[in-house]
Design an enzyme around this catalytic site. Structure first.
Site, PDB file in Angstrom:
ATOM      1  N   LYS A 100      -3.116  -2.430  -5.369  1.00 34.17           N
ATOM      2  CA  LYS A 100      -3.552  -3.824  -5.391  1.00 34.17           C
ATOM      3  C   LYS A 100      -5.009  -3.896  -5.796  1.00 34.17           C
ATOM      4  O   LYS A 100      -5.794  -2.953  -5.619  1.00 34.17           O
ATOM      5  CB  LYS A 100      -3.350  -4.499  -4.033  1.00 34.17           C
ATOM      6  CG  LYS A 100      -4.136  -3.890  -2.853  1.00 34.17           C
ATOM      7  CD  LYS A 100      -5.577  -4.339  -2.751  1.00 34.17           C
ATOM      8  CE  LYS A 100      -6.296  -3.730  -1.547  1.00 34.17           C
ATOM      9  NZ  LYS A 100      -7.768  -3.923  -1.579  1.00 34.17           N
ATOM     10  N   ASP A 155      -3.373  -4.371   5.387  1.00 35.69           N
ATOM     11  CA  ASP A 155      -3.026  -4.282   3.968  1.00 35.69           C
ATOM     12  C   ASP A 155      -1.615  -3.778   3.719  1.00 35.69           C
ATOM     13  O   ASP A 155      -1.184  -3.698   2.571  1.00 35.69           O
ATOM     14  CB  ASP A 155      -4.007  -3.339   3.242  1.00 35.69           C
ATOM     15  CG  ASP A 155      -5.352  -3.985   2.959  1.00 35.69           C
ATOM     16  OD1 ASP A 155      -5.488  -5.204   3.167  1.00 35.69           O
ATOM     17  OD2 ASP A 155      -6.269  -3.254   2.532  1.00 35.69           O
TER      18      ASP A 155
END
Length: 307
Positions: A14, A149
């Site tokens: 990401k 996350d």
């Protein structure tokens, strides 16, 4: 279940398009508005049965193209993928011991959530291996227990995370964006970066989603998006690693539409006009002595998938 069965899951890195960080909370976390964007740098996580181990216990191995990054991967119970297997085993009756192999392409300790991605992939792979049939909503809850996350790589594409980043809502995106990621020697401690942020911003305001960034994504406009990229942790990362400022400057001088430290760093992300521009930008960045390597990618891409 076949005793020799194995399952491989591919999972993306990401980049944070916006990382707005509020003041430290009573539980030790910070309130976040975190716009996650999944990009085409992938780890592959393969799990296979180890009948000689207790349910949920894992042995790990790792390889990848960058030996210096692979050397930084913990291969014990502290690895998030191992913790994911142990957590899921408490909820799946058919759990076994497992061997987890990590094929690494996502930078390690680079601010691109490689460890979190591996944990998400391990949840999917182990659930498939064990025939758990765990609903995706439950996997997201377990992922949030592992770390802020970890849920996003299960979804991929682009989403805004709130709370401590674990509560996700998809964001509409038109088209494809092209990226260059400048890798650095060594990593940066996320905890150290947040501690430096607290020192630099004791009066941090409550975080809010930037409407201009959301509009740029919905319009598929790379120039607007490049101008809207923002990371509240960037000053802290630059305070701890001042040389990253030179990398950002080189990318901007080479025509990047936007330049930002990714997450807690030290990877720096650059938005390009096109795939061709991304390749040229990567070449320029490789000439910077503070850049260990530069890789190109595009986004958004899907989250964890069984191969």
């Amino acid at each position: 279940m076949n005793a020799t069965a194995s399952v491989t899951v591919r999972v993306p890195a990401k980049v944070n398009l916006q990382l707005a960080v509020g003041p430290a909370r009573g539980d030790g976390y910070h309130g976040l508005v975190n716009v996650f964007h999944a990009v085409s740098l992938f780890d592959e996580v393969t799990v296979s049965v180890r009948g000689d181990l207790p349910p949920g216990q894992a042995v790990l191995s790792a390889d990848g193209e960058r030996a210096d990054h692979v050397a930084r991967v913990p291969l014990d119970g502290s690895n998030l993928a191992a913790r994911a297997a142990a957590l899921l085993a408490r909820h799946v009756p058919g759990a076994t011991g497992v061997h987890i192999h990590l094929a690494k392409a996502i930078p390690v300790a680079g601010g691109m959530a490689g460890g979190s991605a591996d944990a998400a992939a391990a949840l999917v792979a182990c659930d498939t291996l064990w025939g758990g049939g765990t609903p995706r909503e439950r996997l997201l809850e377990l992922a949030a227990d592992l770390g802020s996350d970890v849920p996003f790589p299960l979804l991929g594409h682009t989403a805004v995370g709130t709370g401590r980043g674990e509560r996700l809502a998809p964001l509409p995106v038109r088209g494809t964006f092209h990226w260059v990621f400048a890798l650095a020697e060594g990593g940066l401690s996320t905890a150290a970066v947040f501690a430096e942020y607290d020192r630099l911003r004791p009066d941090a305001p409550e975080p809010r989603l930037d409407p201009e960034l959301a509009a740029a994504l919905a319009a598929g406009d790379p120039r607007r998006l490049g101008a809207a990229l923002a990371n509240d942790l960037q000053p802290a990362a630059l305070s701890l690693r001042p040389a990253l400022g030179e990398v950002l400057d080189v990318g901007r001088a080479a025509g990047a539409l936007g330049a930002v430290v990714s997450g807690s760093g030290p990877t720096c992300a650059f938005l390009a006009e096109s795939a061709e521009h991304a390749r040229a930008l990567a070449e320029a960045l490789r000439d910077c002595k503070e850049c260990a390597d530069a890789v190109t990618a595009h986004g958004p891409v899907p989250g964890a998938v069984v191969r």
